[in-house]
Design a protein around this motif. Structure first.
Motif, short mmCIF file in Angstrom:
data_model
loop_
_atom_site.label_atom_id
_atom_site.label_comp_id
_atom_site.label_asym_id
_atom_site.label_seq_id
_atom_site.Cartn_x
_atom_site.Cartn_y
_atom_site.Cartn_z
N ARG A 241 4.61 7.72 -0.24
CA ARG A 241 5.42 6.89 0.66
C ARG A 241 4.79 5.51 0.79
NH1 ARG A 241 4.88 6.18 5.85
NH2 ARG A 241 3.49 7.91 6.33
N LEU A 242 5.62 4.49 0.78
CA LEU A 242 5.12 3.13 0.99
C LEU A 242 4.66 3.00 2.45
CD1 LEU A 242 4.79 0.23 -0.15
CD2 LEU A 242 7.13 -0.24 0.59
N VAL A 243 3.43 2.54 2.64
CA VAL A 243 2.93 2.30 4.00
C VAL A 243 3.46 0.95 4.49
CG1 VAL A 243 0.87 1.93 5.42
CG2 VAL A 243 0.85 3.68 3.62
N MET B 23 7.21 -2.21 -9.69
CA MET B 23 5.89 -1.69 -10.06
C MET B 23 5.56 -0.42 -9.26
SD MET B 23 3.42 -4.91 -10.90
CE MET B 23 3.92 -6.00 -9.59
N THR B 24 6.02 -0.36 -8.03
CA THR B 24 5.83 0.86 -7.23
C THR B 24 6.52 2.04 -7.91
OG1 THR B 24 5.79 -0.45 -5.21
CG2 THR B 24 6.30 1.90 -4.95
N HIS B 25 7.74 1.80 -8.38
CA HIS B 25 8.49 2.85 -9.07
C HIS B 25 7.74 3.30 -10.33
CE1 HIS B 25 11.96 4.92 -10.80
NE2 HIS B 25 11.70 4.28 -11.92
N ILE C 13 -5.95 9.68 -1.06
CA ILE C 13 -5.77 8.69 -2.13
C ILE C 13 -4.63 7.73 -1.77
CG2 ILE C 13 -5.05 8.39 -4.56
CD1 ILE C 13 -7.93 9.46 -4.17
N THR C 14 -4.89 6.45 -1.99
CA THR C 14 -3.87 5.42 -1.80
C THR C 14 -3.77 4.57 -3.07
OG1 THR C 14 -5.46 3.88 -0.84
CG2 THR C 14 -4.22 5.26 0.70
N LEU C 15 -2.71 3.79 -3.13
CA LEU C 15 -2.48 2.91 -4.27
C LEU C 15 -2.12 1.54 -3.71
CD1 LEU C 15 -2.16 3.37 -7.40
CD2 LEU C 15 0.28 3.55 -6.97
N LEU D 119 0.85 -1.19 0.00
CA LEU D 119 0.00 0.00 0.00
C LEU D 119 0.88 1.23 0.00
CD1 LEU D 119 -2.99 1.03 0.30
CD2 LEU D 119 -2.50 1.25 2.74
N ILE D 120 0.58 2.14 -0.93
CA ILE D 120 1.31 3.40 -1.03
C ILE D 120 0.32 4.53 -0.71
CG2 ILE D 120 2.55 4.92 -2.64
CD1 ILE D 120 2.77 1.93 -4.18
N ARG D 121 0.69 5.39 0.19
CA ARG D 121 -0.15 6.54 0.51
C ARG D 121 0.23 7.71 -0.40
NH1 ARG D 121 1.82 10.75 2.41
NH2 ARG D 121 0.15 11.40 3.82
N THR D 122 -0.60 8.73 -0.45
CA THR D 122 -0.25 9.97 -1.16
C THR D 122 -0.74 11.15 -0.34
OG1 THR D 122 -2.31 10.32 -2.38
CG2 THR D 122 -0.75 8.78 -3.37
N ASP D 123 -0.32 12.35 -0.75
CA ASP D 123 -0.87 13.57 -0.15
C ASP D 123 -2.06 14.07 -0.96
OD1 ASP D 123 0.98 13.62 1.87
OD2 ASP D 123 2.38 14.93 0.80
#
Lengths: 141, 486
Positions: free
Chosen positions: B327-329, B305-307, B235-237, B108-112
């Motif tokens: 940032r990666l959670v 894939m995160t990159h 938003i998260t990914l 899980l990647i968070r965002t601002d």
């Protein structure tokens, strides 16, 4: 009237099963091969064929069939080739030898629905039935 | 479909059901299934509980053969199964307890970014992710590794690709095991497996793998959510994938190699798919080394894939990913076997914990929980189907007491693939999801039909069941806005 060799897909909770029938054990190989491609989707051959062969040893026909299918999957997965024809040299309790013509997969005309991770041992069976031979296996998706 | 389970399921409490050791000869421990009254009825409908009982027959098994609420019928082990064995007591390792997709997992990647930032661009984001992250059957990656680099990647995992420029050092701190199992042995990975992995690092794959753009729509535990950097409307990914063809082949090779091994060690098994070897045997060590290398491949895969996803967001929002707060959670495996220390019978023992479709869930204070989260516990990522939601949970002390630090991993299927295709006839899953505000891209409609929301249990029921049991606690719910299906 005698049944023709054929395959069918059957359901399994998260994956997919393949059942094949043929009048002889050796005749199972052709519908088993097609059944595997059907589990992937529509795998269409295109381009020039090249000779392909496999010789497997073991002590159980069902395991020999599984190992054969693993080779066919590897041919598809690694070389993107599809068997257009197979000819069984022998299929005994201890050995399976198959010759075939391997063609490139026509990616433009194929519809690849599922990635088969492996041919599992789950519900793997090869048995004699009243009018021939039947085999089943489950592919992991 | 398989027959329903007709054996005993004794209620232990509001969230646990027991298959007593007396159920079948050879069981060394009880089977225990975590489920509420509603889920247990679904669980009875196939033979997964029988597989829980079969796993209880493995030599050296400790405590109980466990299953999480998202249990369903698997190969040898059920999906959602957990088994810990003691190597010092002849305990075994079984590839069936890990599965073909070694270190299939979730990050899980968070965002601002807020929903308002993303909603107007969601179609462009999803289209760009679909073009950038290779997905679908056998798709090769944008990043190719030669044999020497591939072997280093297998030994070093995420660290290797981060040092190649695919990510940030901070990603490693919030990846389970730092994204690298130290005893991985590339020599135990066959040439065929290496061949399958050569161009597949950084690819999503097919089936239930996905990349999902989500919005946080409920916070259940504000303290843990704050620690994980999550807030309402953000938003998260989420990325769900594994070790691709390389891992499948490592498992397939091992199952073949181990065919006659149980008999060699005098091990009687109720199901040959439980093929295994004592952890300390040469055969066990061979599988363990190869499996760990495949696990490292999977972490590198999700890292690349995160990159790629960060590049997509950066391109669309015209800001570096650092300034987007991407940032990666956390990254957690849910198909793995690991050697972990536990207190058993008043003694500290290193156990081989198999988690097959089950997620590590360590509580606050555990040394393997990243420093930034150590006061709340480890994030547990539980993806659901593409129409409903996913959950972030946090590990609790009860998991260490009862489940070897383990929790559920997802929703679990309730509809077969053939039934799902039949149910989708005459419908467009893509349009249905769009009408709910969810943009979906997939290589083909059939694959999408097989993965339609109705094919899965409601993941909220699963999350609620583990929350009620006390092994994990609900933190945040994530709703999909855009999905890339493999």
């Amino acid at each position: 009237m005698a049944r023709l060799a054929h395959f069918e897909l059957f359901e399994h909770t998260a994956d997919l099963g393949v059942r094949v029938w043929a009048p002889t054990r050796a005749a199972l190989i052709a519908p088993a091969t097609e059944g595997l491609y059907a589990a992937i989707g529509e795998v269409v051959a295109g381009g020039a064929a090249a000779p392909w062969s496999v010789n497997l040893a073991g002590d159980e026909p069902a395991l020999l069939l599984r190992d054969y299918l693993a080779e066919v999957l590897h041919l598809f997965d690694g070389a993107r080739r599809r068997l257009a024809r197979v000819e069984v040299q022998q299929f005994t309790d201890e050995c399976l030898s198959v010759l075939g013509d391997a063609c490139p997969v026509d990616m433009g005309r194929s519809v690849l629905v599922r990635e088969i991770k492996a041919i599992t041992y789950h519900e793997l069976a090869l048995r004699r039935v009243a009018d021939g031979y039947e085999a089943t296996w489950i592919v992991d998706i | 479909m398989s027959e329903a389970f007709s054996g005993p399921l004794e209620r232990l409490d509001h969230s646990r059901w027991r298959i007593p050791r007396s159920y079948k000869p050879g069981m060394r421990v009880d089977g225990i299934i975590y489920a509420d009254d509603q889920l247990i009825e679904q669980i009875r409908s196939d033979k997964a509980p029988e597989q829980v009982a079969n796993v209880a027959c493995l030599p050296g098994i400790v405590g109980a053969s466990l299953a999480m609420p998202d249990i369903h019928w698997g190969y040898g082990f059920c999906i959602g199964g957990v088994a810990a064995t003691d190597p010092d007591a002849g305990g075994v390792i079984s590839p069936g307890g890990v599965g073909y997709d070694i270190n299939c997992g979730v990050r899980l990647i968070r965002t601002d970014l807020s929903r308002a930032d993303v909603q107007p661009r969601i179609t462009a984001i999803v289209d760009q992710l679909f073009q950038t992250i290779p997905c679908g059957v056998g798709r090769g990656g944008r990043v190719k590794f030669g044999q020497a680099d591939l072997r280093r990647l297998l030994a070093e995992g995420s660290r290797f690709v981060v040092h190649k420029g695919f990510g940030w050092e901070s990603d490693l701190e919030v990846t389970e095991a730092g994204g690298c199992l130290e005893h991985a042995n590339p020599d135990f990975v066959s040439p065929r497996a290496l061949e399958r992995g050569t161009d597949q690092c950084g690819t999503l794959g097919s089936g239930n793998h996905f990349v999902e753009v989500q919005v946080v729509d409920e916070i259940a535990d504000p303290q843990a959510a704050a620690a994980f950097g999550l807030q309402l409307g953000q938003i998260t990914l989420m990325i769900h994938s594994g070790s691709r063809g390389l891992g499948y082949q490592v498992c397939d090779d091992a199952l073949k190699d181990l065919r006659n091994v149980p008999a060699r060690y005098g091990i009687e098994l109720p199901d040959r798919q439980l093929a295994c070897a004592p952890v300390k045997s040469p055969e066990g060590q061979h599988y363990l080394g190869g499996m760990q290398a495949a696990a490292n491949f999977a972490w590198a895969n999700r890292q690349i894939m995160t990159h790629l996803a960060r590049e997509v967001f950066s391109g669309i929002f015209r800001r570096p990913p650092e300034l987007l707060g991407m940032r990666l959670v956390y990254d957690v495996a849910h198909n793995i076997a690991k050697l972990e220390p536990y207190e058993v019978g008043g003694r500290r023992r290193t156990l081989c914990v198999h988690r097959k479709g089950a997620t590590r869930a360590f509580p606050a204070g555990h040394p393997e929980v990243p420093a930034a989260y150590r006061h709340v516990g480890q994030p547990v990522l539980v993806p659901g189907d593409m129409g409903r939601c996913s959950w972030v949970l946090v590990g609790q002390p009860a998991a260490m007491e009862h489940t070897f630090g383990t929790c559920c991993h997802g929703a679990g299927r309730v509809m077969s693939r053939t039934a799902a295709i039949a149910a989708a006839k005459g419908r467009s899953i893509e349009k249905e999801l769009l009408s709910q505000g969810i943009v979906v891209r997939a290589p083909n409609a059939k694959g999408l039909a097989e993965e339609q929301p109705a094919a899965y249990k409601d993941v909220s029921l699963v999350a609620e069941a583990v929350h009620a049991s006390g092994i994990s606690r609900k933190v945040a719910r994530l709703r999909p806005l855009g999905v890339i299906k493999g």
